[in-house]
Write an enzyme that holds these catalytic residues in place. Structure first.
Site, short mmCIF file in Angstrom:
data_model
loop_
_atom_site.label_atom_id
_atom_site.label_comp_id
_atom_site.label_asym_id
_atom_site.label_seq_id
_atom_site.Cartn_x
_atom_site.Cartn_y
_atom_site.Cartn_z
N ARG A 76 29.08 41.97 29.37
CA ARG A 76 29.44 42.44 30.70
C ARG A 76 28.86 43.81 31.01
O ARG A 76 29.10 44.33 32.10
CB ARG A 76 30.96 42.54 30.79
CG ARG A 76 31.63 41.40 31.57
CD ARG A 76 33.11 41.66 31.45
NE ARG A 76 33.95 41.07 32.41
CZ ARG A 76 34.64 39.93 32.24
NH1 ARG A 76 34.47 39.19 31.20
NH2 ARG A 76 35.49 39.53 33.16
N ARG B 133 47.43 33.93 35.42
CA ARG B 133 47.04 35.19 34.79
C ARG B 133 47.57 36.37 35.61
O ARG B 133 47.46 36.36 36.83
CB ARG B 133 45.52 35.28 34.70
CG ARG B 133 44.95 34.41 33.61
CD ARG B 133 43.47 34.34 33.66
NE ARG B 133 42.82 35.64 33.87
CZ ARG B 133 41.50 35.81 33.79
NH1 ARG B 133 40.71 34.78 33.49
NH2 ARG B 133 40.97 36.98 34.01
P1 AMP Z 1 37.94 37.25 32.03
O1 AMP Z 1 38.91 36.27 31.46
O2 AMP Z 1 36.54 37.04 31.51
O3 AMP Z 1 37.99 37.32 33.52
O4 AMP Z 1 38.39 38.69 31.49
C1 AMP Z 1 39.65 39.23 31.82
C2 AMP Z 1 39.66 40.73 31.55
O5 AMP Z 1 39.44 40.97 30.16
C3 AMP Z 1 38.56 41.51 32.27
O6 AMP Z 1 38.93 41.86 33.60
C4 AMP Z 1 38.44 42.73 31.35
O7 AMP Z 1 39.51 43.63 31.53
C5 AMP Z 1 38.61 42.11 29.97
N1 AMP Z 1 37.31 41.64 29.41
C6 AMP Z 1 36.95 40.35 29.13
N2 AMP Z 1 35.71 40.28 28.63
C7 AMP Z 1 35.25 41.56 28.60
C8 AMP Z 1 34.02 42.15 28.20
N3 AMP Z 1 33.00 41.41 27.75
N4 AMP Z 1 33.91 43.51 28.31
C9 AMP Z 1 34.93 44.27 28.74
N5 AMP Z 1 36.10 43.77 29.16
C10 AMP Z 1 36.28 42.43 29.09
#
Ligand code: AMP
Length: 215
Positions: free
Chosen positions: A88, A161
């Site tokens: 990311r 979520r």
């Molecule tokens: P997601 O399920 O991919 O939408 O991730 C949910 C949350 O987890 C994001 O909004 C971030 O706070 C954190 N997160 C997930 N993947 C990453 C990553 N690769 N780098 C930093 N934060 C992450």
């Protein structure tokens, strides 16, 4: 095969990753799922990540890259990886190259799910999953066939979520634009990016992805 699914929150990365898992026996590596599991289990990583995730900001690069390395170490060498929600940032993209090289792997495709941001808020704020098997649903676009009962496992508990509310979604999108979108040009220069229309019907998106991974 090792592929990255790239796109803003709600682009359909998780859904498409699950389909690749079912069709090709690949493994989905979702840092979001790993972090949510850590929060639930109350591990030190989870305690550190919880508030950051609730705000829709990014967890530190070191934490997520360590999670990815550990997950890959637990996988057979012949099992393909689908990176969902990672990398990311540019630092994470650089880490991933090292993590893969150290394990004799390399990236085959970066699949960008291109989407219209305005539609994403509706997609995200309406989504929920079966608490038992994780199958995804949506208030407007995909309800269980029998109300309140999961199509896949007959579970009757569902969850949302905490970060799928409009305010947090806007922050998550801003983070994507500022920190994640800039990693694309580097992959483009390597000739491994394929763009898919993420606004198309889910099955069409799946078909387009299948054509890319068949190459
Ligand atoms: P997601 O399920 O991919 O939408 O991730 C949910 C949350 O987890 C994001 O909004 C971030 O706070 C954190 N997160 C997930 N993947 C990453 C990553 N690769 N780098 C930093 N934060 C992450």
């Amino acid at each position: 095969m090792n592929i990255i699914l790239l796109g803003p929150p709600g682009a359909g990365k998780g859904t498409q990753a699950q389909r690749l898992v079912e069709r090709h026996g690949m493994r989905q590596l979702s840092t979001g799922d790993m972090l949510r599991a850590a929060v639930k289990a109350g591990t030190p990583v989870g305690l550190q990540a919880k508030a950051v995730m609730e705000r829709g900001e990014l967890v530190s690069d070191d934490i997520v890259s360590a999670l990815i390395g550990e997950e890959l170490d637990g996988m057979g060498a012949g099992v393909g990886a689908i990176f969902d929600g990672y990398p990311r940032t540019e630092a994470q993209a650089a880490s991933l190259d090292g993590i893969l090289a150290a394990r004799g792997r390399s990236l085959d495709h970066v699949i960008e799910l291109a989407v219209d941001e305005d539609a994403l808020v509706e997609r995200i704020t309406g989504r929920y999953t079966c608490a038992t098997c994780g199958k995804g649903y949506h208030d407007k676009f995909e309800q269980p066939k029998l109300p309140g009962v999961c199509d896949k496992c007959n579970g009757t508990e569902f969850k949302r979520r905490p970060d799928d509310n409009e305010e947090t979604v806007r922050t998550r999108m801003a983070e994507y634009r500022a920190k994640t979108a800039p990693i694309l040009p580097g992959y483009e220069a390597r000739g491994i990016v394929a763009r898919v229309n993420g606004m198309a019907e889910m099955d069409h998106v799946t078909a387009a992805i299948e054509r890319i991974v068949a190459k």
